[in-house]
Each structure stands twice: as structure tokens, then as C-alpha cells.
Design a protein around this motif. Structure first.
Motif, PDB file in Angstrom:
ATOM      1  N   SER A 122       0.761  -1.015  -0.037  1.00  0.00           N
ATOM      2  CA  SER A 122       0.111   0.115   0.090  1.00  0.00           C
ATOM      3  C   SER A 122       0.941   1.270   0.045  1.00  0.00           C
ATOM      4  CB  SER A 122      -0.982   0.021   1.210  1.00  0.00           C
ATOM      5  OG  SER A 122      -0.218  -0.048   2.447  1.00  0.00           O
ATOM      6  N   HIS A 123       2.116   0.956  -0.218  1.00  0.00           N
ATOM      7  CA  HIS A 123       3.028   2.391  -0.102  1.00  0.00           C
ATOM      8  C   HIS A 123       4.221   1.904  -0.726  1.00  0.00           C
ATOM      9  CE1 HIS A 123       4.411   0.526   3.781  1.00  0.00           C
ATOM     10  NE2 HIS A 123       5.662   1.059   3.316  1.00  0.00           N
ATOM     11  N   ILE A 124       5.091   2.761  -1.285  1.00  0.00           N
ATOM     12  CA  ILE A 124       6.314   2.850  -1.941  1.00  0.00           C
ATOM     13  C   ILE A 124       7.418   2.876  -0.764  1.00  0.00           C
ATOM     14  CG2 ILE A 124       7.930   3.709  -3.699  1.00  0.00           C
ATOM     15  CD1 ILE A 124       5.407   4.878  -5.050  1.00  0.00           C
ATOM     16  N   PRO A 125       8.366   1.803  -0.730  1.00  0.00           N
ATOM     17  CA  PRO A 125       9.484   2.117   0.137  1.00  0.00           C
ATOM     18  C   PRO A 125      10.530   3.031  -0.125  1.00  0.00           C
ATOM     19  CG  PRO A 125       9.623   0.063  -1.329  1.00  0.00           C
ATOM     20  CD  PRO A 125       8.578   0.741  -1.689  1.00  0.00           C
ATOM     21  N   GLN A 126      10.857   3.672   1.071  1.00  0.00           N
ATOM     22  CA  GLN A 126      11.874   4.782   0.882  1.00  0.00           C
ATOM     23  C   GLN A 126      13.268   4.169   0.448  1.00  0.00           C
ATOM     24  OE1 GLN A 126      11.250   6.065   5.134  1.00  0.00           O
ATOM     25  NE2 GLN A 126      11.461   8.177   4.193  1.00  0.00           N
ATOM     26  N   THR A 127      13.694   3.127   0.585  1.00  0.00           N
ATOM     27  CA  THR A 127      14.742   2.804  -0.312  1.00  0.00           C
ATOM     28  C   THR A 127      14.565   1.238  -0.573  1.00  0.00           C
ATOM     29  OG1 THR A 127      15.708   1.680   2.092  1.00  0.00           O
ATOM     30  CG2 THR A 127      16.316   4.186   1.508  1.00  0.00           C
TER      31      THR A 127
ATOM     32  N   GLU B  33      -9.351   6.685   4.953  1.00  0.00           N
ATOM     33  CA  GLU B  33      -8.868   7.162   6.282  1.00  0.00           C
ATOM     34  C   GLU B  33      -7.941   5.919   6.577  1.00  0.00           C
ATOM     35  OE1 GLU B  33     -10.891   6.898  10.793  1.00  0.00           O
ATOM     36  OE2 GLU B  33     -11.917   6.099   9.294  1.00  0.00           O
ATOM     37  N   GLU B  34      -7.898   4.660   6.090  1.00  0.00           N
ATOM     38  CA  GLU B  34      -6.949   3.499   6.590  1.00  0.00           C
ATOM     39  C   GLU B  34      -5.739   3.755   5.923  1.00  0.00           C
ATOM     40  OE1 GLU B  34      -6.441  -1.185   5.786  1.00  0.00           O
ATOM     41  OE2 GLU B  34      -8.451  -0.279   5.568  1.00  0.00           O
ATOM     42  N   ALA B  35      -5.667   4.685   4.523  1.00  0.00           N
ATOM     43  CA  ALA B  35      -4.624   4.935   3.956  1.00  0.00           C
ATOM     44  C   ALA B  35      -3.958   5.932   4.538  1.00  0.00           C
ATOM     45  CB  ALA B  35      -4.754   5.194   2.459  1.00  0.00           C
ATOM     46  N   ILE B  36      -4.751   6.934   4.865  1.00  0.00           N
ATOM     47  CA  ILE B  36      -3.714   8.429   5.719  1.00  0.00           C
ATOM     48  C   ILE B  36      -3.259   7.758   6.948  1.00  0.00           C
ATOM     49  CG2 ILE B  36      -5.975   9.169   6.755  1.00  0.00           C
ATOM     50  CD1 ILE B  36      -3.621  11.256   4.529  1.00  0.00           C
ATOM     51  N   LEU B  37      -3.679   6.837   7.552  1.00  0.00           N
ATOM     52  CA  LEU B  37      -3.237   6.643   9.027  1.00  0.00           C
ATOM     53  C   LEU B  37      -1.940   6.104   8.653  1.00  0.00           C
ATOM     54  CD1 LEU B  37      -6.390   4.913  10.772  1.00  0.00           C
ATOM     55  CD2 LEU B  37      -5.255   7.069  11.300  1.00  0.00           C
ATOM     56  N   GLN B  38      -1.259   5.647   7.658  1.00  0.00           N
ATOM     57  CA  GLN B  38      -0.150   5.122   7.643  1.00  0.00           C
ATOM     58  C   GLN B  38       0.827   6.431   7.546  1.00  0.00           C
ATOM     59  OE1 GLN B  38       0.345   1.593   4.674  1.00  0.00           O
ATOM     60  NE2 GLN B  38      -1.294   2.723   3.593  1.00  0.00           N
TER      61      GLN B  38
ATOM     62  N   ARG C 214       4.254   8.468  -1.837  1.00  0.00           N
ATOM     63  CA  ARG C 214       4.704   7.240  -1.446  1.00  0.00           C
ATOM     64  C   ARG C 214       3.509   6.237  -0.988  1.00  0.00           C
ATOM     65  NH1 ARG C 214       9.298   9.781   0.195  1.00  0.00           N
ATOM     66  NH2 ARG C 214       8.921   9.605   2.369  1.00  0.00           N
ATOM     67  N   LEU C 215       2.712   6.829  -0.384  1.00  0.00           N
ATOM     68  CA  LEU C 215       1.396   6.222  -0.043  1.00  0.00           C
ATOM     69  C   LEU C 215       0.331   6.061  -1.120  1.00  0.00           C
ATOM     70  CD1 LEU C 215       0.703   7.855   3.514  1.00  0.00           C
ATOM     71  CD2 LEU C 215       1.461   5.504   3.005  1.00  0.00           C
ATOM     72  N   CYS C 216       0.729   6.595  -2.261  1.00  0.00           N
ATOM     73  CA  CYS C 216      -0.007   6.512  -3.540  1.00  0.00           C
ATOM     74  C   CYS C 216      -1.340   7.114  -3.392  1.00  0.00           C
ATOM     75  CB  CYS C 216      -0.197   4.696  -3.976  1.00  0.00           C
ATOM     76  SG  CYS C 216       1.170   3.797  -4.110  1.00  0.00           S
ATOM     77  N   LEU C 217      -1.410   8.008  -2.857  1.00  0.00           N
ATOM     78  CA  LEU C 217      -2.541   8.850  -2.515  1.00  0.00           C
ATOM     79  C   LEU C 217      -2.716  10.070  -3.525  1.00  0.00           C
ATOM     80  CD1 LEU C 217      -2.841   8.609   1.351  1.00  0.00           C
ATOM     81  CD2 LEU C 217      -4.423   7.865  -0.271  1.00  0.00           C
TER      82      LEU C 217
END
Length: 369
Positions: free
Chosen positions: A50-55, A138-143, A201-204
Motif C-alpha cells: 500500500s506504499h512505496i518503500p523509501q529505499t 482513512e485507513e490509507a492516511i493513517l499510514q 509514496r502512499l499512492c494517495l
């Protein structure tokens, strides 16, 4: 429940019939290295997050050619089962279009916007689908807090400001103004940049560049990126609005409709499996001319697209596209060819038509498939 077991023996996560799906692999990044090492053929493993890793691990970067990265998006209107299937994408790209009667009421579009394209909402009643969209956002933004250790309220304000002004400038002054209208203290320029990166990175959010069009005075063309929400329901979900609320706010409705159209376009051109690969830009210049979207196909062809709420806006929208044609024509040495097609996509309509001023196909969003 199974994470401690997989942490002790990651190979267990790779056990199963191919293609084997591994969800949220970023919780255990070494899984991707194992997948590269043990995949016997293309498609052996599908890893989603659900998100793109930083590294990325150096091994993963070195062997990236063994895998394909696919940006997953929410469902299209056709995938949701709401398209009339009267306008085939491949047809309009090839210049084929059939005018005729159709039907799409603004109230229906408002309900579709509030439901969004979230898979969990498929087959649900409108109100349940709307609530599903709210829960998904909401679930996505909590990340923002759980994954990136940043402030959820700040991220929520930035995301809402982007969604509310979809298609408009998203530089620091513009976003600051919209965030202040939400009653929230706007972040500094550096902090805003950090949160934009997190939301990407959270694809939002989607980043859309301006088209560096071949007109005479390039300095007058704006090319800085603008941001859109990944799904048309983001703005209504963040504000907990229903369809009736959207019907009382034309600017917000227009912004949500632009997000919906952008999503439909990206799903058709920004995919490894696309038959019409390309990218989506916007056009804006210092003379005040704005074209909502410019499709730049990989074969060198292009297409301008505007988005309007209804048929009353078609003429003014067509005149804007015609102005762009005139600007391009004034640069005789540009070498740009005529567009593959031009379209004005509507949020409500009773007919599909072939508009003459800019030679544009005019149809409601729910006719497309």
C-alpha cells in the motif's frame, strides 16, 4: 498473525501455487530479494504494498530487470460495472466516434464520485459504497503515522487541499491558501514538500506535469507539477460529504470530476499492458489558457481533453481547445502534427456529439469503456 513465523523463516511466505501473491511485502523487505532469487519464470510471484518503500536493497536494484513494477489504481467506471460502453477507448484514439443519444444525470455522477473506485465497494448500495470509500481513505492516511512517523492531521489537510483544488496550481502559496480555508495552520515550504513526498509514496496523490508545448514563447508555458488525488472520492471522503452536498458546491464538484477523468485516462495509458501507452499532462500559459489534460502517446501523437459538468459549458470549452490549436499553428517550425483526437468529457449529458469548433468528441464519462 503470521508475521512472526515469516520473520523466522521467510521462505514460508513463498510457498504456494504460482502465481503466488504476497501482500504488504514492505513489512519484510528481504522477501523481495528471495522472490528474485527463487522465481523460476515471469509471473511466479506477485508482491503488493500500500506504499512505496523509501529505499530498496542493492540486490533488488541490481536485479530489477527480472521483475515488472506496476502502479495499481482503484477501479475504473467500467470495472465497477457502471459504464454504458458506448465509447470504446481504442476507437476514439483512432479517431472513430459515433454521436447519439445517451443519459447521465449530475446526481448519478455525484453518487459515483462519493463511492469512488474502491474494490470493497463493488456491488454495494450507494451509501455503503460511500462509507467504504471513507474507510479506505482513512485507513490509507493513517499510514502517515504508522509507516512514516509523521502527523496525520497535517497530511490530511494537505491531501484535502490537493483534492479540493484538483487541476489548479499546487505550489506552496496556492496550497497554503486552501489549507488556511480549512482552518488549519499551513506547514512551511520544506514541511509541505515532505508531506507531498509521503502522500506520493502512499499512492494517495498523482503528479501531473505541465506540457512544454512547442509554442513560440516557451517562457509563457507553465510546466511545474500539479497534484491530484488518486481517486475522485478522496475530497468527499476527507470532508465526509454525500452526493447532495456535492450538488451544492460547483467548484468542488468540478474538481472531483477532473480527478475522476484523470483516473480513467491514467488507467488506459499508464500501464505495462496498455495498447495506447503514454502520459498525461496539463496545459497552462501566462495568457490564461488552460486545457485540463493533454495526452502524449508514446508513438508521438497527442490529444487535448477538457472536463465539464454539463453541455452548457461545451462551447466555451471548445473555444479554449481551438485557442491552443491557434497557438501551435503560429509556430510553423514546431513540426507538431494535428491531434489524434480531441474530447470534452462531461459529468451530465443527454447526447454524444461531434463538436465543430475544435473538432472534439463530446460524451459523458459513463459512456467510456
Amino acid at each position: 498473525m503470521v508475521l512472526p513465523i515469516i520473520q523466522a523463516n521467510p521462505h514460508i511466505a513463498l510457498t504456494g501455487v504460482a502465481p503466488h501473491l504476497i501482500d504488504d511485502w514492505t513489512n519484510l523487505p528481504e522477501l523481495q530479494e528471495l522472490m528474485y532469487r527463487e522465481s523460476g519464470r515471469p509471473g511466479s510471484y506477485i508482491s503488493v504494498s500500500s506504499h512505496i518503500p523509501q529505499t530498496e536493497d542493492i540486490y533488488v536494484r541490481r536485479h530489477a530487470a527480472r521483475g515488472v513494477k506496476v502502479r495499481m489504481r482503484t477501479c475504473t467506471i467500467d470495472e465497477l460495472g457502471f459504464s454504458r460502453r458506448d465509447v470504446a477507448w481504442e476507437d476514439i484514439v483512432a479517431g472513430r466516434f459515433s454521436p447519439g443519444s445517451t443519459t447521465l444525470e449530475l446526481e448519478r455522477t455525484a453518487r459515483l464520485i462519493c463511492s469512488g473506485g474502491w474494490p470493497a465497494g463493488i456491488g454495494q448500495e450507494d451509501e455503503i459504497a460511500r462509507q467504504t470509500a471513507e474507510c479506505s481513505v482513512e485507513e490509507a492516511i493513517l499510514q502517515v503515522s504508522t509507516v512514516f512517523k509523521k502527523k496525520v492531521p497535517t497530511a490530511s489537510a494537505v491531501l484535502t487541499a490537493i483534492a479540493d483544488g484538483a487541476g489548479e496550481d499546487t505550489n506552496h502559496p496556492a496550497l497554503t491558501k486552501r489549507i488556511e480555508q480549512l482552518g488549519v495552520k499551513p506547514p512551511s515550504r520544506t514541511t509541505l514538500s515532505t508531506y507531498l513526498g509521503i502522500l506520493e509514496r502512499l499512492c494517495l496523490i498523482e503528479r501531473v506535469q505541465g506540457w512544454d508545448a512547442p509554442i513560440r514563447s516557451k517562457s509563457r508555458v507553465r510546466t511545474k507539477p500539479r497534484y491530484f488525488p488518486v481517486d475522485c472520492s478522496v475530497s468527499t471522503s476527507m470532508r465526509q460529504l454525500a452526493a447532495n452536498d456535492l450538488l451544492g458546491n460547483a467548484p468542488l464538484f468540478q474538481a472531483c470530476l477532473k480527478s475522476m477523468v484523470l483516473h480513467e485516462l491514467l488507467c488506459r495509458v499508464d500501464s505495462p499492458a496498455s495498447k495506447t501507452p503514454g502520459r498525461v499532462c496539463y496545459y497552462s500559459d501566462a495568457d490564461g489558457l488552460e486545457i485540463d489534460f493533454i495526452l502524449l502517446f508514446d508513438d508521438g501523437s497527442w490529444a487535448p481533453i477538457n472536463v465539464e459538468l454539463g453541455e452548457h459549458q461545451v462551447t466555451s470549452s471548445a473555444k479554449r481547445i481551438a485557442r491552443l490549436y491557434n497557438k501551435l499553428a503560429s509556430n510553423e517550425g514546431s513540426g507538431i502534427r494535428p491531434p489524434a483526437f480531441s474530447a470534452i468529457i462531461l459529468g451530465s449529458a443527454a447526447k454524444r456529439s461531434h463538436e465543430k469548433i475544435s473538432d472534439s468528441f463530446v460524451f459523458p464519462i459513463t459512456d467510456l469503456y
